[in-house]
Every structure is written in structure tokens, then in C-alpha cells.
Design an enzyme around this catalytic site. Sequence first.
Site, PDB file in Angstrom:
ATOM      1  CG  ASP A  49     -20.060 -55.513  29.763  1.00 29.88           C
ATOM      2  OD1 ASP A  49     -19.614 -54.940  29.646  1.00 29.88           O
ATOM      3  OD2 ASP A  49     -21.618 -56.005  29.257  1.00 29.88           O
ATOM      4  CG  HIS A  69      -1.850 -70.172  17.621  1.00 31.24           C
ATOM      5  ND1 HIS A  69      -2.306 -71.180  18.605  1.00 31.24           N
ATOM      6  CD2 HIS A  69      -2.029 -69.299  16.729  1.00 31.24           C
ATOM      7  CE1 HIS A  69      -3.056 -71.016  17.642  1.00 31.24           C
ATOM      8  NE2 HIS A  69      -3.050 -70.366  16.283  1.00 31.24           N
TER       9      HIS A  69
END
Length: 438
Positions: free
Chosen positions: A386, A160
Site C-alpha cells: 500500500d 536476480h
Amino acid sequence: MEANMQIFSTEIISPSSKTPDHLKKLQLSYLDQQAPPVYVPLIFFYQADELRGSISTNHVEISRQLKQSMSKALTSFYPLAGRIDHDNFVVDCNDNGATFIEARVCGKLMDVVQEPDIEKLKEYLPVDPTGGNIGDGTLVLVQVTYFDCGGIVLGMCFSHMLADFTSIMGFVNAWAATTRGESEFNQFTFDLASHFPPRDFLGSDFWQFFTSNKKLVTKRLVFDKEKCASLKRVASSPSGSTVKDPTRVEVVSALIWKNFIEVAKLNNLDAKKNFVAFNSVNLRPRTSPPHIMDNIFGNCFTTAIAFSGTTDVAKTDQSTRVEEFHDLISKLRMTFKSINDEYIKEAKNGGNYVKNLSSLVALILKGEVGWCSLTSWTRFPVYEVDYGWGTPIWFCTTAFALRNSAILVDNKCGDGIEAWVNMNQECIEMLETQIKLI
């Protein structure tokens, strides 16, 4: 780790092209400096009958293509293959690479999806995100787990300190597109520090407090379409309510915040402290003119602060009354609306923002102000990722290091919310009771 989970390969993936010398040092912004030193966990589940298209179901071939495409994607996102120099607030873009782990597990993927267990979900990640640190400094770690039923899980951990969720999803989508054989994806720029230069920010004990290892419980709380609609009706119905057309994020966030306050006051009946909700707000779509920061990489968000009582953090003599549900929604909405172009221009200077946040944190560290943190990952295209096998049947996060926190994620249909709440047991139990009554 479960006995039937077996890690059989660990490899370092470097960018396919060396990072040019003039890009070797990336200055961090002060927004990066305020990000917690933890890993952000993401897990994508792909069902066996969706493993189709250009990628063979042979695991060796799948891994080969994932590694190859990841190497190519890291060339465009070269800071992710580097290491952070904390002393100088820079990323050393040294091409040291990302970690890629392969594992296999006996069992059925659908059993994991239908009855998720928080602790077991962490087994599909390359590192335990509740550790509260970034280990050896690797900024990206990935684990691909193959089920004997044919299903695949991709677990990822991102530091992060370098990337927010927008940046993370930028890389994930670029990696997926490259695996599908495509060369076109959103190109990001790495100049956040030119907008928000580094500054002296907070004390060294700041994140140690917020990432406390006190015993906490992480729960996945499901708000389906009907429950979200019910909460919206409750928010709009009281006499005097000014809430119009509340969003899913507003009503779920306010419910979590309200329950957190109620539990805190029950545990200390004399408490008259203020309670704040920290909200992560993406700055990119809030600039004027629009789109000038759309594809900027890094922690391009601010911490918006909503107050349950007065906005004067020096006044802690608040009533023990917990504000009404619709009142908290109004406060959240006003806070979100205040993050506009004028706010961003002032924040680029950083002076008042850093000063005010530092003052509030000082009161929190003294125990004079209660707090919780609310982050929304809704409306991100997580269910469109995908790799050539079709889209995921489920996306989730899992247990994480920040206490008093909640991450809101869209459900598969996009009309409900899954809230991943990391709080004490009492607060979790009250929330679960409230959800049953909705």
C-alpha cells in the site's frame, strides 16, 4: 508497444544519502553466483477508487512522492543502487541509482486485469524481462503507468543476481511504507557472503542453456479454491498413497511436473531418462536457532532437487512409465523436508552442494536428464503493498527468460494459485486440458 501507451519521463533515482566509504564494496555469496542473470518482473495494479488517503490523485504529485520515497528507501537498500562487478564477485555500491519511468495510457485498467494478455502485460514493465540479460547493469527499474480512468500500475524489474523474492519484497514494502510517511520497516543486513562465501561455480555456458531463446509459450493458469481442493483429493485418494494433507503448492507443482514429463516422453518414446524438478527453497525460516537469518538480503535460497526416478543422477536408464501424481508429491515433500538446519550448515561450506549440482547440470547439458524449475511466491504479502492508495486489486508477474519454468503466485483471495508457466506449446496445451478436467 501499444499505440496508446506513451512514455513521457525517464529519470535516475539515487539514494537520498551517499553510501559511506566502508560500505562501497559488497561481496556476493556463492548463492548469488548461482542466481540467473535475468530480471524478476513484478506488476501491481491499483484501481482508481482506491487512490485515496494522503496522496493526491494528481499524477505529478504521485510521481514526486514515489521518487522521493524511493530515494529514501534506496539509502537503506544501498546495494540496489549500485552495479555488479562480475570479475570480482562484488557489488560496487556507487549510488548510480535506479531507473524510474513514467508513462500514460488510454483505456480502463479493469480491461487489462479482467482479460490479461501476456505480451501486453510486458508493456507495463520498464524493460522486457525475456531478454535474458541485465542490460546496462541497472539493478532496479520501475515504471509507473497512469490510466486516464485514474488507475495506476507499478511495474518493477529487479536483477536476480542480487536479490531473491524475499529481498525484493523487503525493498518494495520499505518503499511503500516510506511513501505512506512511515519510518518503520524491516531492516535488512547485507552479509550473506559471510555465511556462503563465493566459489568457482559452474561453467560460463550454464545460464545460456537455461535461458535459451527457443520459442516458448508463457501462460497464466488459474487454480481456484475448488480446483486446488479437487487436486488435494486426487492426491490423497489412491490406494497406497502416503500423501497426507497436501498443500496447494505441492499439488499444483506436482501436476506441472507430471505433465512436463509426460510431454517429454511422448516426444521421445524411447526416452528412459530421469526427470528432475528444481525447487527454490527459502533458507531463512529453516535455520536453527530460528530467525537468525530472517532479514538477510540477497539470494538466500537453495535449489532443492526432486527426482522422478532414482536419486542417482548417473543412472539414466529409467522406465518410460510416468510416476503417479501422489508419488511426485511425495518426492517434492521429501525434498522440501531435507532442507533443514543440518543441510544449511553443510551448504555453508558449499563443497558437496556445488559438486552435486554441477554434476547434475553436466548431465542436463548433455541431454541425459530432463528438468523443469518450480518457484513459489505464495504466502508473500503482495496484496498488502500500500503506497497510500489502498492495496492492489491484482498482482502478477509475466513472461520471463527461464525456460521449462513455473512461478506460483497467490490469487487475490489467498485460497488459490495462479501459475505462470513458461514451457513449450504442447506442454501448455496438456496442462490446460488437465485443468478443465479437474
